[in-house]
Design a protein around this motif. Sequence first.
Motif, PDB file in Angstrom:
ATOM      1  N   LEU A  25       0.853  -1.182   0.000  1.00 51.48           N
ATOM      2  CA  LEU A  25       0.000   0.000   0.000  1.00 51.48           C
ATOM      3  C   LEU A  25       0.891   1.235   0.000  1.00 51.48           C
ATOM      4  O   LEU A  25       1.992   1.219   0.548  1.00 51.48           O
ATOM      5  CB  LEU A  25      -0.892   0.008   1.236  1.00 51.48           C
ATOM      6  CG  LEU A  25      -1.997  -1.046   1.252  1.00 51.48           C
ATOM      7  CD1 LEU A  25      -2.633  -1.108   2.636  1.00 51.48           C
ATOM      8  CD2 LEU A  25      -3.041  -0.736   0.209  1.00 51.48           C
ATOM      9  N   GLY A  26       0.400   2.300  -0.586  1.00 53.17           N
ATOM     10  CA  GLY A  26       1.171   3.535  -0.628  1.00 53.17           C
ATOM     11  C   GLY A  26       1.351   4.127   0.757  1.00 53.17           C
ATOM     12  O   GLY A  26       0.680   3.742   1.709  1.00 53.17           O
ATOM     13  N   PRO A  32     -10.904   3.898   2.294  1.00 51.31           N
ATOM     14  CA  PRO A  32     -11.591   2.654   1.947  1.00 51.31           C
ATOM     15  C   PRO A  32     -11.303   2.219   0.506  1.00 51.31           C
ATOM     16  O   PRO A  32     -11.183   1.035   0.224  1.00 51.31           O
ATOM     17  CB  PRO A  32     -13.066   2.997   2.147  1.00 51.31           C
ATOM     18  CG  PRO A  32     -13.062   4.068   3.182  1.00 51.31           C
ATOM     19  CD  PRO A  32     -11.822   4.867   2.885  1.00 51.31           C
ATOM     20  N   VAL A  33     -11.158   3.171  -0.389  1.00 48.93           N
ATOM     21  CA  VAL A  33     -10.861   2.849  -1.793  1.00 48.93           C
ATOM     22  C   VAL A  33      -9.509   2.144  -1.904  1.00 48.93           C
ATOM     23  O   VAL A  33      -9.367   1.184  -2.660  1.00 48.93           O
ATOM     24  CB  VAL A  33     -10.887   4.128  -2.661  1.00 48.93           C
ATOM     25  CG1 VAL A  33     -10.417   3.849  -4.071  1.00 48.93           C
ATOM     26  CG2 VAL A  33     -12.282   4.730  -2.666  1.00 48.93           C
ATOM     27  N   ASP A  34      -8.518   2.617  -1.135  1.00 49.22           N
ATOM     28  CA  ASP A  34      -7.200   1.964  -1.140  1.00 49.22           C
ATOM     29  C   ASP A  34      -7.321   0.505  -0.710  1.00 49.22           C
ATOM     30  O   ASP A  34      -6.733  -0.382  -1.318  1.00 49.22           O
ATOM     31  CB  ASP A  34      -6.230   2.675  -0.181  1.00 49.22           C
ATOM     32  CG  ASP A  34      -5.922   4.094  -0.591  1.00 49.22           C
ATOM     33  OD1 ASP A  34      -5.846   4.364  -1.813  1.00 49.22           O
ATOM     34  OD2 ASP A  34      -5.766   4.943   0.310  1.00 49.22           O
ATOM     35  N   VAL A  35      -8.097   0.271   0.340  1.00 50.11           N
ATOM     36  CA  VAL A  35      -8.244  -1.089   0.857  1.00 50.11           C
ATOM     37  C   VAL A  35      -8.988  -1.967  -0.144  1.00 50.11           C
ATOM     38  O   VAL A  35      -8.618  -3.112  -0.374  1.00 50.11           O
ATOM     39  CB  VAL A  35      -8.953  -1.086   2.234  1.00 50.11           C
ATOM     40  CG1 VAL A  35      -9.208  -2.502   2.718  1.00 50.11           C
ATOM     41  CG2 VAL A  35      -8.111  -0.319   3.250  1.00 50.11           C
ATOM     42  N   HIS A  36     -10.052  -1.416  -0.744  1.00 45.57           N
ATOM     43  CA  HIS A  36     -10.803  -2.206  -1.727  1.00 45.57           C
ATOM     44  C   HIS A  36      -9.943  -2.557  -2.935  1.00 45.57           C
ATOM     45  O   HIS A  36     -10.175  -3.580  -3.584  1.00 45.57           O
ATOM     46  CB  HIS A  36     -12.047  -1.445  -2.198  1.00 45.57           C
ATOM     47  CG  HIS A  36     -13.179  -1.507  -1.230  1.00 45.57           C
ATOM     48  ND1 HIS A  36     -13.862  -2.674  -0.940  1.00 45.57           N
ATOM     49  CD2 HIS A  36     -13.743  -0.549  -0.471  1.00 45.57           C
ATOM     50  CE1 HIS A  36     -14.788  -2.430  -0.050  1.00 45.57           C
ATOM     51  NE2 HIS A  36     -14.742  -1.152   0.265  1.00 45.57           N
ATOM     52  N   ALA A  49      -8.429 -16.824   0.830  1.00 37.54           N
ATOM     53  CA  ALA A  49      -8.934 -15.593   0.238  1.00 37.54           C
ATOM     54  C   ALA A  49     -10.162 -15.069   0.968  1.00 37.54           C
ATOM     55  O   ALA A  49     -10.296 -13.858   1.168  1.00 37.54           O
ATOM     56  CB  ALA A  49      -9.243 -15.820  -1.242  1.00 37.54           C
ATOM     57  N   GLU A  50     -11.056 -15.940   1.392  1.00 33.95           N
ATOM     58  CA  GLU A  50     -12.278 -15.496   2.063  1.00 33.95           C
ATOM     59  C   GLU A  50     -11.955 -14.786   3.374  1.00 33.95           C
ATOM     60  O   GLU A  50     -12.588 -13.788   3.718  1.00 33.95           O
ATOM     61  CB  GLU A  50     -13.220 -16.678   2.340  1.00 33.95           C
ATOM     62  CG  GLU A  50     -13.674 -17.430   1.108  1.00 33.95           C
ATOM     63  CD  GLU A  50     -12.648 -18.468   0.643  1.00 33.95           C
ATOM     64  OE1 GLU A  50     -11.794 -18.910   1.445  1.00 33.95           O
ATOM     65  OE2 GLU A  50     -12.690 -18.825  -0.546  1.00 33.95           O
ATOM     66  N   GLN A  51     -10.977 -15.272   4.103  1.00 32.95           N
ATOM     67  CA  GLN A  51     -10.605 -14.655   5.374  1.00 32.95           C
ATOM     68  C   GLN A  51      -9.958 -13.290   5.153  1.00 32.95           C
ATOM     69  O   GLN A  51     -10.279 -12.327   5.841  1.00 32.95           O
ATOM     70  CB  GLN A  51      -9.661 -15.562   6.157  1.00 32.95           C
ATOM     71  CG  GLN A  51     -10.324 -16.822   6.653  1.00 32.95           C
ATOM     72  CD  GLN A  51      -9.334 -17.770   7.312  1.00 32.95           C
ATOM     73  OE1 GLN A  51      -8.121 -17.590   7.211  1.00 32.95           O
ATOM     74  NE2 GLN A  51      -9.852 -18.796   7.971  1.00 32.95           N
ATOM     75  N   VAL A  52      -9.054 -13.224   4.191  1.00 32.25           N
ATOM     76  CA  VAL A  52      -8.386 -11.949   3.899  1.00 32.25           C
ATOM     77  C   VAL A  52      -9.396 -10.952   3.358  1.00 32.25           C
ATOM     78  O   VAL A  52      -9.421  -9.791   3.780  1.00 32.25           O
ATOM     79  CB  VAL A  52      -7.218 -12.146   2.906  1.00 32.25           C
ATOM     80  CG1 VAL A  52      -6.630 -10.810   2.489  1.00 32.25           C
ATOM     81  CG2 VAL A  52      -6.146 -13.027   3.526  1.00 32.25           C
ATOM     82  N   ASP A  53     -10.257 -11.395   2.438  1.00 35.75           N
ATOM     83  CA  ASP A  53     -11.267 -10.487   1.889  1.00 35.75           C
ATOM     84  C   ASP A  53     -12.189  -9.978   2.985  1.00 35.75           C
ATOM     85  O   ASP A  53     -12.552  -8.794   3.004  1.00 35.75           O
ATOM     86  CB  ASP A  53     -12.072 -11.183   0.794  1.00 35.75           C
ATOM     87  CG  ASP A  53     -11.244 -11.448  -0.463  1.00 35.75           C
ATOM     88  OD1 ASP A  53     -10.151 -10.859  -0.594  1.00 35.75           O
ATOM     89  OD2 ASP A  53     -11.698 -12.255  -1.291  1.00 35.75           O
ATOM     90  N   GLY A  54     -12.574 -10.827   3.919  1.00 37.92           N
ATOM     91  CA  GLY A  54     -13.424 -10.405   5.031  1.00 37.92           C
ATOM     92  C   GLY A  54     -12.734  -9.373   5.907  1.00 37.92           C
ATOM     93  O   GLY A  54     -13.345  -8.380   6.322  1.00 37.92           O
ATOM     94  N   ALA A  55     -11.451  -9.594   6.189  1.00 34.46           N
ATOM     95  CA  ALA A  55     -10.697  -8.637   7.000  1.00 34.46           C
ATOM     96  C   ALA A  55     -10.561  -7.301   6.270  1.00 34.46           C
ATOM     97  O   ALA A  55     -10.694  -6.234   6.877  1.00 34.46           O
ATOM     98  CB  ALA A  55      -9.307  -9.203   7.324  1.00 34.46           C
ATOM     99  N   LEU A  56     -10.314  -7.343   4.961  1.00 41.68           N
ATOM    100  CA  LEU A  56     -10.198  -6.104   4.189  1.00 41.68           C
ATOM    101  C   LEU A  56     -11.527  -5.356   4.115  1.00 41.68           C
ATOM    102  O   LEU A  56     -11.560  -4.123   4.197  1.00 41.68           O
ATOM    103  CB  LEU A  56      -9.673  -6.395   2.781  1.00 41.68           C
ATOM    104  CG  LEU A  56      -8.220  -6.868   2.709  1.00 41.68           C
ATOM    105  CD1 LEU A  56      -7.863  -7.285   1.293  1.00 41.68           C
ATOM    106  CD2 LEU A  56      -7.281  -5.796   3.219  1.00 41.68           C
TER     107      LEU A  56
END
Length: 92
Positions: A25-26, A32-36, A49-56
């Motif tokens: 990340l910069g 929120p846009v950066d995280v998405h 992936a599901e766990q990381v996507d949920g955390a993000l």
Amino acid sequence: MAVLVSRIDVPGVPDAVTTTAAEPLGSGPLSPVDVHGVRFDIALRGYRAEQVDGALERLAAELGERDAEIARLREERDRRDVDGIQRTGGIA
């Protein structure tokens, strides 16, 4: 002893994005846009992936709430400052 390493195509698993490390990340405040927009390479025996996507998703939501609260507090402060100047005819 020799070891052969190969990538096996697995149905339903997308091709790897790149063979290099993901871009971090910069610097500076995150939105929120950066995280998405964060994407990680998928590798054999990689992350769930599901766990990381949920955390993000949670992180993006909390960043959005934080940013909204900061904006609200700044507006309240600015409104209070302007009201104080108008009532006293000078700096409060």
